[in-house]
Design a protein around this motif. Structure first.
Motif, PDB file in Angstrom:
ATOM      1  N   VAL A 146       0.840  -1.205   0.000  1.00  0.00           N
ATOM      2  CA  VAL A 146       0.000   0.000   0.000  1.00  0.00           C
ATOM      3  C   VAL A 146       0.870   1.248   0.000  1.00  0.00           C
ATOM      4  N   ARG A 147       1.852   1.266   0.905  1.00  0.00           N
ATOM      5  CA  ARG A 147       2.750   2.412   1.014  1.00  0.00           C
ATOM      6  C   ARG A 147       3.533   2.621  -0.278  1.00  0.00           C
ATOM      7  N   THR A 148       4.024   1.536  -0.862  1.00  0.00           N
ATOM      8  CA  THR A 148       4.810   1.637  -2.091  1.00  0.00           C
ATOM      9  C   THR A 148       3.965   2.099  -3.261  1.00  0.00           C
ATOM     10  N   PHE A 149       2.727   1.625  -3.327  1.00  0.00           N
ATOM     11  CA  PHE A 149       1.815   2.081  -4.379  1.00  0.00           C
ATOM     12  C   PHE A 149       1.610   3.588  -4.271  1.00  0.00           C
ATOM     13  N   LEU A 150       1.367   4.066  -3.040  1.00  0.00           N
ATOM     14  CA  LEU A 150       1.158   5.501  -2.831  1.00  0.00           C
ATOM     15  C   LEU A 150       2.431   6.299  -3.114  1.00  0.00           C
ATOM     16  N   VAL A 151       3.572   5.808  -2.580  1.00  0.00           N
ATOM     17  CA  VAL A 151       4.841   6.513  -2.766  1.00  0.00           C
ATOM     18  C   VAL A 151       5.169   6.680  -4.235  1.00  0.00           C
ATOM     19  N   ASN A 152       5.154   5.588  -4.961  1.00  0.00           N
ATOM     20  CA  ASN A 152       5.597   5.654  -6.348  1.00  0.00           C
ATOM     21  C   ASN A 152       4.533   6.171  -7.298  1.00  0.00           C
ATOM     22  N   GLY A 153       3.254   5.962  -6.937  1.00  0.00           N
ATOM     23  CA  GLY A 153       2.222   6.605  -7.725  1.00  0.00           C
ATOM     24  C   GLY A 153       2.410   8.110  -7.682  1.00  0.00           C
ATOM     25  N   ALA A 154       2.651   8.629  -6.454  1.00  0.00           N
ATOM     26  CA  ALA A 154       2.865  10.066  -6.289  1.00  0.00           C
ATOM     27  C   ALA A 154       4.232  10.488  -6.806  1.00  0.00           C
ATOM     28  N   GLU A 155       5.240   9.633  -6.618  1.00  0.00           N
ATOM     29  CA  GLU A 155       6.614  10.015  -6.956  1.00  0.00           C
ATOM     30  C   GLU A 155       6.876   9.963  -8.462  1.00  0.00           C
ATOM     31  N   ILE A 156       6.764   8.773  -9.037  1.00  0.00           N
ATOM     32  CA  ILE A 156       7.067   8.622 -10.459  1.00  0.00           C
ATOM     33  C   ILE A 156       5.991   9.264 -11.322  1.00  0.00           C
ATOM     34  N   GLY A 157       4.714   9.013 -10.959  1.00  0.00           N
ATOM     35  CA  GLY A 157       3.631   9.606 -11.735  1.00  0.00           C
ATOM     36  C   GLY A 157       3.652  11.114 -11.713  1.00  0.00           C
ATOM     37  N   THR A 158       3.882  11.693 -10.506  1.00  0.00           N
ATOM     38  CA  THR A 158       3.932  13.149 -10.378  1.00  0.00           C
ATOM     39  C   THR A 158       5.165  13.711 -11.075  1.00  0.00           C
ATOM     40  N   TYR A 159       6.295  13.022 -10.957  1.00  0.00           N
ATOM     41  CA  TYR A 159       7.501  13.488 -11.641  1.00  0.00           C
ATOM     42  C   TYR A 159       7.284  13.512 -13.149  1.00  0.00           C
ATOM     43  N   ASP A 160       6.744  12.434 -13.683  1.00  0.00           N
ATOM     44  CA  ASP A 160       6.509  12.346 -15.123  1.00  0.00           C
ATOM     45  C   ASP A 160       5.582  13.459 -15.597  1.00  0.00           C
TER      46      ASP A 160
END
Length: 291
Positions: free
Chosen positions: A169-183
Motif C-alpha cells: 500500500v505504502r509503495t503504491f502511494l509513494v511511487n504513484g505520487a513520486e514517479i507519476g507526479t515526476y513524469d
C-alpha cells in the motif's frame, strides 16, 4: 522517460537509486527510530529529526547512521530497476485500456501505472526491507545474517514478508505520487523552462513532496510490522494497526518522521531523477534504443 529500452532504463535507474540511497540513508535510520518509539510506553528517547540523528551518532558512532546500508542498496537497486522497467509498458497498457491510444496517458493513468509497477516490484523484494528495518532499529551492531537467522528461526520464510500488505500500500502511494507526479510535472516544466537541470530538479521537488504527504501513515504501519518480524506481532492487520496507533498515540503518530520523510524524499528524488535523466540520455546516445 519516453521511449527508452528496458535495459537502458534498468541500468540508469540502478545507478541513480544506489547513489541516492547511500546519500540519504541517515535520514531513513532516524525515521525508523522515530516511528518505532511510542509515547504510550513512557518518555520518548528522541525528540525530532536533528535530536535523533545527533543522539545516534554520539551514542552509537557515526557509522550507525548508515546501518542497513547493504540491504538498503540491494532493495533500492533491485526494486527501483524493476519498477522503471515495468513502468512504461504498464503506463502504455493503461493508456490503451482507458484511452485507447498509446502514448497519450493523463496524470491519473501515470499515477496508476507507477503505483502498480512499484507494488509488483516491492512484493518481490520485501525481505530486503525487513532486514534493513531491523538493522536500523537496533542500537547494537547487529548483522544482516543475524537478523535473517532470527526471523527464520521464529517465523520461517513467511517472516521475510512481514508487513507486506502495508508495504505494498505504502509503495503504491509513494511511487504513484513520486514517479507519476515526476513524469507529469516534468512535462509542465519542459514547456516553461526547457529540457534541462531546472526542469528535472523542479519536477523532483514536486514529486518528493507529493510522495511524502500521501505515504507517511502507511510507512509508519509498515515499519511497525517489519520491526516485529521474528517476534510477537502487536497488530493483527493494517486496519487494526492503524486503529491501535490512533487510539493509543493519537493522529499525529501516523505522521511520525514526516519531516524526515519530506527531507529525505526531496533529496532522494533530486539525486535520483537528475542522475537517471542524464545517464539515460548518455546511454541512449551511446547505445541507441534497440537493446
Amino acid at each position: 522517460m519516453e521511449g527508452s529500452s528496458a535495459t537502458i532504463r534498468l541500468l540508469a535507474s540502478a545507478v541513480g537509486a544506489g547513489i541516492a540511497e547511500a546519500a540519504t540513508l541517515p535520514t531513513d535510520v532516524a525515521k525508523v527510530r522515530l516511528q518505532l518509539q511510542s509515547s504510550s510506553l513512557g518518555e520518548l528517547r528522541y525528540h525530532g529529526m536533528v535530536d535523533c540523528i545527533v543522539k545516534v551518532a554520539r551514542v552509537e558512532g557515526l557509522r550507525a547512521l548508515w546501518k542497513g546500508l547493504v540491504p538498503a542498496l540491494i532493495r533500492q537497486v533491485s526494486y527501483h530497476s524493476f519498477t522503471f522497467v515495468l513502468y512504461e509498458p504498464i503506463r502504455d497498457m493503461v493508456s490503451l485500456v482507458l484511452a485507447m491510444e498509446a502514448g497519450r496517458s493523463n496524470y491519473f493513468q501515470r499515477l496508476l501505472a507507477a503505483g502498480s509497477s512499484a507494488a509488483i516490484a516491492i512484493a518481490l523484494f520485501n525481505p530486503t526491507e525487513v532486514l534493513k528495518t531491523q538493522m536500523q532499529s537496533s542500537s547494537g551492531n547487529v548483522t544482516m545474517k543475524e537478523v535473517a537467522r532470527k526471523v527464520w528461526n521464529k517465523d520461517g520464510l513467511k517472516g521475510f514478508w512481514a508487513g507486506l500488505r502495508p508495504n505494498v500500500v505504502r509503495t503504491f502511494l509513494v511511487n504513484g505520487a513520486e514517479i507519476g507526479t515526476y513524469d507529469e510535472s516534468k512535462l509542465v516544466f519542459l514547456e516553461s523552462v526547457g529540457d534541462g537541470l531546472v526542469a528535472h530538479v523542479s519536477a523532483s521537488f514536486v514529486a518528493g513532496l507529493a510522495s511524502a504527504c500521501v505515504s507517511t501513515p502507511a510507512d509508519v504501519v509498515k515499519t511497525r510490522f517489519m520491526n516485529a518480524a521474528g517476534s510477537d506481532q502487536a497488530y493483527r492487520g493494517i486496519v487494526h494497526a492503524g486503529f491501535c496507533i490512533l487510539r493509543d498515540e493519537g493522529f499525529l503518530a501516523l505522521y511520525k518522521g514526516f519531516l524526515l520523510i519530506v527531507c529525505r524524499k526531496l533529496i532522494w528524488c533530486t539525486v535520483f531523477f537528475v542522475i537517471y535523466e542524464r545517464l539515460l540520455r548518455a546511454l541512449i546516445e551511446a547505445f541507441g534504443e534497440s537493446q
